[in-house]
Motif scaffolding. Structure first.
Motif, PDB file in Angstrom:
ATOM      1  N   ALA A 136       0.830  -1.210   0.000  1.00 51.86           N
ATOM      2  CA  ALA A 136       0.000   0.000   0.000  1.00 51.86           C
ATOM      3  C   ALA A 136       0.862   1.258   0.000  1.00 51.86           C
ATOM      4  CB  ALA A 136      -0.953  -0.001   1.192  1.00 51.86           C
ATOM      5  N   GLU A 137       1.881   1.295   0.856  1.00 52.85           N
ATOM      6  CA  GLU A 137       2.721   2.496   0.915  1.00 52.85           C
ATOM      7  C   GLU A 137       3.623   2.626  -0.298  1.00 52.85           C
ATOM      8  OE1 GLU A 137       6.398   1.979   3.746  1.00 52.85           O
ATOM      9  OE2 GLU A 137       4.696   0.879   4.595  1.00 52.85           O
ATOM     10  N   LEU A 138       3.822   1.526  -1.029  1.00 50.80           N
ATOM     11  CA  LEU A 138       4.610   1.569  -2.254  1.00 50.80           C
ATOM     12  C   LEU A 138       3.754   1.915  -3.468  1.00 50.80           C
ATOM     13  CD1 LEU A 138       6.811  -1.642  -1.807  1.00 50.80           C
ATOM     14  CD2 LEU A 138       7.359   0.709  -1.181  1.00 50.80           C
ATOM     15  N   GLY A 139       2.441   2.027  -3.259  1.00 49.79           N
ATOM     16  CA  GLY A 139       1.550   2.275  -4.380  1.00 49.79           C
ATOM     17  C   GLY A 139       1.526   1.123  -5.356  1.00 49.79           C
ATOM     18  N   ALA A 140       1.632  -0.100  -4.835  1.00 54.67           N
ATOM     19  CA  ALA A 140       1.776  -1.281  -5.677  1.00 54.67           C
ATOM     20  C   ALA A 140       0.528  -2.150  -5.622  1.00 54.67           C
ATOM     21  CB  ALA A 140       2.993  -2.087  -5.263  1.00 54.67           C
ATOM     22  N   ASP A 141       0.284  -2.821  -6.718  1.00 51.85           N
ATOM     23  CA  ASP A 141      -0.846  -3.729  -6.885  1.00 51.85           C
ATOM     24  C   ASP A 141      -0.391  -5.136  -6.483  1.00 51.85           C
ATOM     25  OD1 ASP A 141      -2.843  -5.436  -7.827  1.00 51.85           O
ATOM     26  OD2 ASP A 141      -3.093  -4.372  -9.721  1.00 51.85           O
ATOM     27  N   PRO A 142      -1.060  -5.790  -5.546  1.00 56.15           N
ATOM     28  CA  PRO A 142      -0.649  -7.141  -5.125  1.00 56.15           C
ATOM     29  C   PRO A 142      -0.705  -8.168  -6.251  1.00 56.15           C
ATOM     30  CG  PRO A 142      -2.794  -6.572  -4.207  1.00 56.15           C
ATOM     31  CD  PRO A 142      -2.228  -5.314  -4.781  1.00 56.15           C
ATOM     32  N   ARG A 143      -1.398  -7.867  -7.335  1.00 54.44           N
ATOM     33  CA  ARG A 143      -1.463  -8.776  -8.477  1.00 54.44           C
ATOM     34  C   ARG A 143      -0.319  -8.540  -9.459  1.00 54.44           C
ATOM     35  NH1 ARG A 143      -7.245  -6.826 -10.318  1.00 54.44           N
ATOM     36  NH2 ARG A 143      -6.043  -4.902  -9.953  1.00 54.44           N
ATOM     37  N   GLN A 144       0.554  -7.555  -9.154  1.00 53.53           N
ATOM     38  CA  GLN A 144       1.621  -7.192 -10.069  1.00 53.53           C
ATOM     39  C   GLN A 144       2.980  -7.134  -9.358  1.00 53.53           C
ATOM     40  OE1 GLN A 144       0.646  -4.133 -13.203  1.00 53.53           O
ATOM     41  NE2 GLN A 144      -1.037  -3.676 -11.811  1.00 53.53           N
ATOM     42  N   VAL A 145       3.297  -8.183  -8.635  1.00 56.90           N
ATOM     43  CA  VAL A 145       4.577  -8.272  -7.929  1.00 56.90           C
ATOM     44  C   VAL A 145       5.495  -9.216  -8.698  1.00 56.90           C
ATOM     45  CG1 VAL A 145       5.738  -8.841  -5.766  1.00 56.90           C
ATOM     46  CG2 VAL A 145       3.444  -7.828  -5.723  1.00 56.90           C
ATOM     47  N   PHE A 146       6.697  -8.736  -9.013  1.00 58.34           N
ATOM     48  CA  PHE A 146       7.659  -9.505  -9.803  1.00 58.34           C
ATOM     49  C   PHE A 146       8.984  -9.594  -9.060  1.00 58.34           C
ATOM     50  CE2 PHE A 146       4.695  -7.558 -12.682  1.00 58.34           C
ATOM     51  CZ  PHE A 146       4.498  -8.472 -13.707  1.00 58.34           C
ATOM     52  N   VAL A 147       9.724 -10.673  -9.284  1.00 55.13           N
ATOM     53  CA  VAL A 147      11.113 -10.751  -8.844  1.00 55.13           C
ATOM     54  C   VAL A 147      11.995 -10.762 -10.087  1.00 55.13           C
ATOM     55  CG1 VAL A 147      10.772 -11.829  -6.591  1.00 55.13           C
ATOM     56  CG2 VAL A 147      10.924 -13.273  -8.635  1.00 55.13           C
ATOM     57  N   MET A 148      13.169 -10.154  -9.953  1.00 53.91           N
ATOM     58  CA  MET A 148      14.064  -9.994 -11.097  1.00 53.91           C
ATOM     59  C   MET A 148      15.497 -10.003 -10.584  1.00 53.91           C
ATOM     60  SD  MET A 148      14.129  -6.624 -13.582  1.00 53.91           S
ATOM     61  CE  MET A 148      15.660  -5.954 -14.229  1.00 53.91           C
ATOM     62  N   GLY A 149      16.402 -10.498 -11.395  1.00 56.27           N
ATOM     63  CA  GLY A 149      17.803 -10.481 -10.990  1.00 56.27           C
ATOM     64  C   GLY A 149      18.726 -10.644 -12.171  1.00 56.27           C
ATOM     65  N   HIS A 150      19.984 -10.292 -11.936  1.00 60.29           N
ATOM     66  CA  HIS A 150      21.036 -10.464 -12.937  1.00 60.29           C
ATOM     67  C   HIS A 150      22.062 -11.450 -12.399  1.00 60.29           C
ATOM     68  CE1 HIS A 150      25.113  -9.173 -14.547  1.00 60.29           C
ATOM     69  NE2 HIS A 150      24.494  -9.616 -15.620  1.00 60.29           N
ATOM     70  N   GLN A 176       1.801 -16.252  -5.818  1.00 59.56           N
ATOM     71  CA  GLN A 176       1.505 -14.845  -5.566  1.00 59.56           C
ATOM     72  C   GLN A 176       2.298 -13.915  -6.479  1.00 59.56           C
ATOM     73  OE1 GLN A 176       1.834 -15.780  -1.020  1.00 59.56           O
ATOM     74  NE2 GLN A 176       0.935 -13.740  -1.182  1.00 59.56           N
ATOM     75  N   LEU A 177       3.268 -14.448  -7.186  1.00 60.83           N
ATOM     76  CA  LEU A 177       4.063 -13.640  -8.105  1.00 60.83           C
ATOM     77  C   LEU A 177       3.370 -13.533  -9.455  1.00 60.83           C
ATOM     78  CD1 LEU A 177       7.621 -15.098  -7.395  1.00 60.83           C
ATOM     79  CD2 LEU A 177       6.755 -12.857  -6.680  1.00 60.83           C
ATOM     80  N   ALA A 178       3.423 -12.337 -10.036  1.00 60.29           N
ATOM     81  CA  ALA A 178       2.908 -12.163 -11.397  1.00 60.29           C
ATOM     82  C   ALA A 178       3.885 -12.705 -12.426  1.00 60.29           C
ATOM     83  CB  ALA A 178       2.635 -10.684 -11.659  1.00 60.29           C
ATOM     84  N   GLY A 179       5.157 -12.826 -12.026  1.00 59.29           N
ATOM     85  CA  GLY A 179       6.160 -13.360 -12.924  1.00 59.29           C
ATOM     86  C   GLY A 179       7.556 -13.135 -12.388  1.00 59.29           C
ATOM     87  N   TRP A 180       8.544 -13.687 -13.105  1.00 66.33           N
ATOM     88  CA  TRP A 180       9.931 -13.465 -12.730  1.00 66.33           C
ATOM     89  C   TRP A 180      10.756 -13.194 -13.980  1.00 66.33           C
ATOM     90  CZ3 TRP A 180      14.126 -16.896 -13.834  1.00 66.33           C
ATOM     91  CH2 TRP A 180      13.786 -18.143 -14.373  1.00 66.33           C
TER      92      TRP A 180
END
Length: 294
Positions: A136-150, A176-180
Protein backbone atom coordinates in the motif's frame (compact mmCIF):
# COMPACT_ATOMS: atom_id res chain seq x y z
CA UNK A 1 27.19 15.55 -15.45
CA UNK A 2 26.19 16.72 -18.93
CA UNK A 3 29.82 17.42 -19.77
CA UNK A 4 30.85 13.92 -18.64
CA UNK A 5 28.06 12.35 -20.65
CA UNK A 6 29.08 14.33 -23.73
CA UNK A 7 32.69 13.24 -23.69
CA UNK A 8 32.23 9.55 -22.85
CA UNK A 9 31.15 7.71 -25.97
CA UNK A 10 29.19 4.48 -26.03
CA UNK A 11 32.37 2.74 -27.17
CA UNK A 12 34.16 4.21 -24.17
CA UNK A 13 31.58 2.80 -21.80
CA UNK A 14 31.81 -0.61 -23.45
CA UNK A 15 35.58 -0.61 -23.06
CA UNK A 16 35.33 0.36 -19.40
CA UNK A 17 32.86 -2.38 -18.55
CA UNK A 18 34.76 -4.98 -20.57
CA UNK A 19 38.04 -4.13 -18.87
CA UNK A 20 36.48 -4.43 -15.44
CA UNK A 21 34.87 -7.77 -16.28
CA UNK A 22 32.10 -9.49 -14.35
CA UNK A 23 32.76 -7.48 -11.20
CA UNK A 24 31.97 -4.26 -13.02
CA UNK A 25 28.55 -3.90 -11.43
CA UNK A 26 29.45 -4.94 -7.91
CA UNK A 27 30.26 -1.55 -6.44
CA UNK A 28 33.35 -0.62 -8.45
CA UNK A 29 34.17 2.54 -10.36
CA UNK A 30 32.27 1.62 -13.54
CA UNK A 31 28.87 1.40 -11.88
CA UNK A 32 29.66 4.51 -9.85
CA UNK A 33 30.45 6.48 -12.98
CA UNK A 34 27.38 5.09 -14.72
CA UNK A 35 25.15 5.99 -11.78
CA UNK A 36 26.52 9.54 -11.91
CA UNK A 37 24.82 9.90 -15.29
CA UNK A 38 21.49 8.46 -14.18
CA UNK A 39 18.61 10.96 -14.01
CA UNK A 40 17.02 11.57 -10.63
CA UNK A 41 13.77 13.19 -11.74
CA UNK A 42 11.80 9.98 -12.37
CA UNK A 43 11.59 8.60 -8.84
CA UNK A 44 11.53 9.18 -5.11
CA UNK A 45 14.28 7.29 -3.28
CA UNK A 46 13.81 5.66 0.10
CA UNK A 47 17.22 4.31 1.02
CA UNK A 48 18.44 1.80 3.59
CA UNK A 49 15.10 0.27 4.53
CA UNK A 50 15.58 -2.75 6.81
CA UNK A 51 13.75 -5.97 6.04
CA UNK A 52 15.61 -7.91 8.77
CA UNK A 53 17.96 -7.39 11.69
CA UNK A 54 21.29 -8.01 9.96
CA UNK A 55 23.13 -5.06 8.44
CA UNK A 56 22.99 -6.70 5.01
CA UNK A 57 19.23 -7.13 5.18
CA UNK A 58 18.36 -3.77 3.68
CA UNK A 59 16.84 -2.48 0.46
CA UNK A 60 16.53 0.77 -1.46
CA UNK A 61 13.16 1.77 -2.90
CA UNK A 62 12.67 3.63 -6.16
CA UNK A 63 9.09 4.89 -6.33
CA UNK A 64 7.98 6.33 -9.69
CA UNK A 65 6.74 9.89 -9.72
CA UNK A 66 3.30 10.68 -11.04
CA UNK A 67 1.75 7.23 -10.66
CA UNK A 68 -1.94 7.79 -9.90
CA UNK A 69 -3.09 4.23 -9.30
CA UNK A 70 -1.54 1.05 -7.90
CA UNK A 71 0.90 -0.48 -10.36
CA UNK A 72 3.66 -3.07 -10.62
CA UNK A 73 6.59 -3.52 -8.27
CA UNK A 74 9.84 -5.39 -8.91
CA UNK A 75 12.20 -6.79 -6.28
CA UNK A 76 15.65 -6.83 -7.87
CA UNK A 77 18.65 -8.96 -6.83
CA UNK A 78 22.12 -8.19 -8.23
CA UNK A 79 24.86 -10.63 -9.19
CA UNK A 80 28.43 -11.12 -8.02
CA UNK A 81 28.85 -14.89 -7.57
CA UNK A 82 27.06 -14.62 -4.19
CA UNK A 83 30.30 -13.09 -2.82
CA UNK A 84 30.17 -9.40 -3.80
CA UNK A 85 27.68 -6.63 -4.49
CA UNK A 86 25.83 -3.75 -2.90
CA UNK A 87 22.47 -2.21 -3.66
CA UNK A 88 23.80 1.33 -4.14
CA UNK A 89 25.63 0.20 -7.29
CA UNK A 90 22.31 -0.49 -8.99
CA UNK A 91 20.64 2.90 -8.87
CA UNK A 92 20.59 2.77 -12.66
CA UNK A 93 18.30 -0.30 -12.47
CA UNK A 94 15.92 1.42 -10.06
CA UNK A 95 15.82 4.57 -12.18
CA UNK A 96 15.28 2.65 -15.43
CA UNK A 97 12.19 0.83 -14.21
CA UNK A 98 10.84 3.80 -12.24
CA UNK A 99 11.05 5.89 -15.41
CA UNK A 100 8.54 3.44 -16.92
CA UNK A 101 6.16 3.69 -13.94
CA UNK A 102 7.40 0.56 -12.12
CA UNK A 103 8.29 0.64 -8.43
CA UNK A 104 11.54 -1.11 -7.55
CA UNK A 105 13.14 -2.56 -4.42
CA UNK A 106 16.87 -3.21 -4.88
CA UNK A 107 17.79 -5.63 -2.11
CA UNK A 108 21.06 -6.52 -0.44
CA UNK A 109 21.44 -10.05 0.90
CA UNK A 110 24.09 -11.78 2.99
CA UNK A 111 27.07 -13.05 1.04
CA UNK A 112 29.59 -15.88 1.07
CA UNK A 113 31.96 -16.68 2.76
CA UNK A 114 30.12 -15.27 5.79
CA UNK A 115 27.09 -17.40 4.86
CA UNK A 116 26.46 -20.35 2.55
CA UNK A 117 23.55 -21.63 0.44
CA UNK A 118 20.65 -21.32 1.17
CA UNK A 119 20.99 -18.23 3.41
CA UNK A 120 21.03 -15.80 0.49
CA UNK A 121 17.77 -17.35 -0.73
CA UNK A 122 16.21 -17.00 2.69
CA UNK A 123 17.24 -13.32 2.75
CA UNK A 124 15.80 -12.81 -0.72
CA UNK A 125 12.51 -14.33 0.40
CA UNK A 126 12.41 -12.02 3.42
CA UNK A 127 12.99 -8.99 1.17
CA UNK A 128 10.04 -10.11 -0.94
CA UNK A 129 7.93 -10.64 2.16
CA UNK A 130 8.70 -7.07 3.30
CA UNK A 131 7.56 -5.84 -0.11
CA UNK A 132 4.26 -7.72 0.10
CA UNK A 133 3.68 -6.33 3.58
CA UNK A 134 4.18 -2.74 2.39
CA UNK A 135 2.42 -2.76 -0.97
CA UNK A 136 0.00 0.00 0.00
CA UNK A 137 2.72 2.50 0.91
CA UNK A 138 4.61 1.57 -2.25
CA UNK A 139 1.55 2.27 -4.38
CA UNK A 140 1.78 -1.28 -5.68
CA UNK A 141 -0.85 -3.73 -6.88
CA UNK A 142 -0.65 -7.14 -5.12
CA UNK A 143 -1.46 -8.78 -8.48
CA UNK A 144 1.62 -7.19 -10.07
CA UNK A 145 4.58 -8.27 -7.93
CA UNK A 146 7.66 -9.50 -9.80
CA UNK A 147 11.11 -10.75 -8.84
CA UNK A 148 14.06 -9.99 -11.10
CA UNK A 149 17.80 -10.48 -10.99
CA UNK A 150 21.04 -10.46 -12.94
CA UNK A 151 23.51 -13.39 -12.89
CA UNK A 152 23.63 -14.76 -9.31
CA UNK A 153 20.68 -12.49 -8.55
CA UNK A 154 18.73 -14.10 -11.39
CA UNK A 155 19.37 -17.43 -9.67
CA UNK A 156 17.89 -16.00 -6.46
CA UNK A 157 14.84 -14.75 -8.35
CA UNK A 158 14.40 -18.07 -10.14
CA UNK A 159 14.58 -20.07 -6.94
CA UNK A 160 11.96 -17.88 -5.24
CA UNK A 161 9.68 -18.32 -8.24
CA UNK A 162 10.25 -22.04 -8.82
CA UNK A 163 11.15 -23.69 -5.50
CA UNK A 164 8.29 -23.17 -3.05
CA UNK A 165 10.46 -23.90 0.01
CA UNK A 166 11.96 -20.43 0.17
CA UNK A 167 8.78 -18.39 -0.04
CA UNK A 168 7.05 -20.81 2.32
CA UNK A 169 9.64 -19.86 4.92
CA UNK A 170 8.51 -16.25 4.52
CA UNK A 171 4.80 -17.06 4.58
CA UNK A 172 4.39 -16.67 0.81
CA UNK A 173 3.78 -18.82 -2.28
CA UNK A 174 5.23 -18.59 -5.80
CA UNK A 175 1.65 -18.34 -7.09
CA UNK A 176 1.50 -14.85 -5.57
CA UNK A 177 4.06 -13.64 -8.11
CA UNK A 178 2.91 -12.16 -11.40
CA UNK A 179 6.16 -13.36 -12.92
CA UNK A 180 9.93 -13.47 -12.73
CA UNK A 181 12.68 -11.97 -14.89
CA UNK A 182 16.14 -13.47 -15.25
CA UNK A 183 19.06 -11.66 -16.87
CA UNK A 184 21.96 -14.00 -17.71
CA UNK A 185 20.95 -16.34 -14.92
CA UNK A 186 22.73 -19.58 -13.93
CA UNK A 187 19.98 -22.19 -13.67
CA UNK A 188 22.01 -25.38 -14.14
CA UNK A 189 25.64 -25.04 -12.98
CA UNK A 190 26.69 -28.36 -11.47
CA UNK A 191 29.48 -29.39 -11.25
CA UNK A 192 30.89 -26.12 -9.88
CA UNK A 193 34.26 -24.96 -11.17
CA UNK A 194 34.43 -21.38 -9.84
CA UNK A 195 36.21 -21.32 -6.48
CA UNK A 196 34.03 -18.58 -4.97
CA UNK A 197 30.87 -20.39 -6.00
CA UNK A 198 32.26 -23.67 -4.64
CA UNK A 199 32.53 -22.02 -1.24
CA UNK A 200 29.08 -20.42 -1.47
CA UNK A 201 27.45 -23.78 -2.28
CA UNK A 202 29.83 -26.01 -0.25
CA UNK A 203 30.87 -28.00 -3.30
CA UNK A 204 31.11 -31.00 -3.69
CA UNK A 205 28.33 -31.39 -1.14
CA UNK A 206 25.96 -29.17 -3.15
CA UNK A 207 22.48 -30.72 -3.25
CA UNK A 208 21.06 -31.43 -6.69
CA UNK A 209 17.87 -29.58 -5.76
CA UNK A 210 19.84 -26.34 -5.48
CA UNK A 211 19.41 -25.99 -9.26
CA UNK A 212 16.40 -24.00 -10.53
CA UNK A 213 15.82 -26.23 -13.55
CA UNK A 214 14.72 -29.16 -11.39
CA UNK A 215 11.88 -27.15 -9.84
CA UNK A 216 9.99 -26.19 -12.99
CA UNK A 217 6.35 -27.25 -12.87
CA UNK A 218 3.06 -26.40 -14.51
CA UNK A 219 2.38 -24.05 -11.57
CA UNK A 220 5.51 -21.96 -12.09
CA UNK A 221 4.92 -18.22 -12.63
CA UNK A 222 5.39 -16.70 -16.10
CA UNK A 223 8.97 -15.86 -16.96
CA UNK A 224 11.03 -13.48 -19.08
CA UNK A 225 14.54 -14.77 -19.75
CA UNK A 226 17.16 -12.42 -21.18
CA UNK A 227 20.67 -13.47 -22.20
CA UNK A 228 23.69 -12.36 -24.19
CA UNK A 229 24.57 -14.66 -27.08
CA UNK A 230 28.30 -14.08 -26.50
CA UNK A 231 28.15 -14.57 -22.71
CA UNK A 232 31.31 -16.40 -21.64
CA UNK A 233 30.47 -16.31 -17.92
CA UNK A 234 27.06 -18.02 -17.88
CA UNK A 235 26.40 -20.18 -20.92
CA UNK A 236 23.10 -18.97 -22.44
CA UNK A 237 22.32 -22.30 -24.12
CA UNK A 238 22.74 -24.44 -21.02
CA UNK A 239 20.98 -21.93 -18.80
CA UNK A 240 18.51 -19.46 -20.31
CA UNK A 241 17.61 -21.50 -23.38
CA UNK A 242 17.31 -24.72 -21.38
CA UNK A 243 15.17 -22.97 -18.77
CA UNK A 244 12.89 -21.58 -21.47
CA UNK A 245 12.53 -25.06 -22.95
CA UNK A 246 11.66 -26.61 -19.58
CA UNK A 247 9.08 -23.92 -18.80
CA UNK A 248 7.52 -24.22 -22.23
CA UNK A 249 7.38 -27.99 -21.87
CA UNK A 250 5.51 -27.58 -18.58
CA UNK A 251 3.00 -25.25 -20.20
CA UNK A 252 4.29 -22.12 -18.44
CA UNK A 253 4.19 -18.81 -20.35
CA UNK A 254 7.80 -17.86 -21.08
CA UNK A 255 9.57 -15.39 -23.33
CA UNK A 256 13.24 -15.76 -24.26
CA UNK A 257 15.35 -12.96 -25.72
CA UNK A 258 18.98 -13.64 -26.66
CA UNK A 259 20.73 -10.44 -27.70
CA UNK A 260 23.70 -9.83 -29.93
CA UNK A 261 26.05 -6.95 -29.17
CA UNK A 262 26.06 -7.28 -25.39
CA UNK A 263 28.04 -9.34 -22.87
CA UNK A 264 27.28 -10.86 -19.47
CA UNK A 265 27.90 -7.46 -17.88
CA UNK A 266 26.61 -5.03 -20.49
CA UNK A 267 23.33 -6.95 -20.68
CA UNK A 268 22.26 -5.40 -17.37
CA UNK A 269 24.23 -2.20 -17.97
CA UNK A 270 22.02 -1.65 -21.02
CA UNK A 271 19.26 -0.67 -18.59
CA UNK A 272 21.15 2.55 -17.86
CA UNK A 273 20.20 5.55 -19.98
CA UNK A 274 23.68 6.04 -21.54
CA UNK A 275 23.73 2.42 -22.80
CA UNK A 276 20.12 1.71 -23.76
CA UNK A 277 21.03 1.63 -27.42
CA UNK A 278 22.98 -1.60 -26.93
CA UNK A 279 19.87 -3.79 -26.69
CA UNK A 280 16.15 -3.25 -25.96
CA UNK A 281 16.46 -4.75 -22.48
CA UNK A 282 14.35 -2.11 -20.74
CA UNK A 283 11.68 -2.15 -23.45
CA UNK A 284 11.38 -5.93 -23.26
CA UNK A 285 11.16 -5.89 -19.45
CA UNK A 286 8.53 -3.14 -19.48
CA UNK A 287 6.49 -5.01 -22.09
CA UNK A 288 6.55 -8.20 -20.02
CA UNK A 289 5.59 -6.43 -16.79
CA UNK A 290 2.86 -4.27 -18.27
CA UNK A 291 1.29 -7.11 -20.29
CA UNK A 292 -2.39 -7.65 -19.32
CA UNK A 293 -2.89 -10.79 -17.26
CA UNK A 294 -6.08 -12.65 -16.51
Amino acid sequence: MRILNHFISRRGWLGLFSALGTGALAGCSASGALNALVPSDSYTLRASVSYGTDGRQQLDLYLPLGRRQPGPVVVFFYGGSWTTGERASYRFVGEALASRGIAVAVADYRLSPEVRYPVFLQDSAQALRWTFEHLAELGADPRQVFVMGHSAGAYNAAMLALDARWLAGAGLKPEQLAGWIGLAGPYDFLPIGNRDVQVAFEWPGTPADSQPLVHVSKNSPPALLLAARSDTTVNPVRNSEAMASCLKGAGVPVELQVYDGVSHVTLVAALAKPLRGLAPVLDDIERFIQRPRG
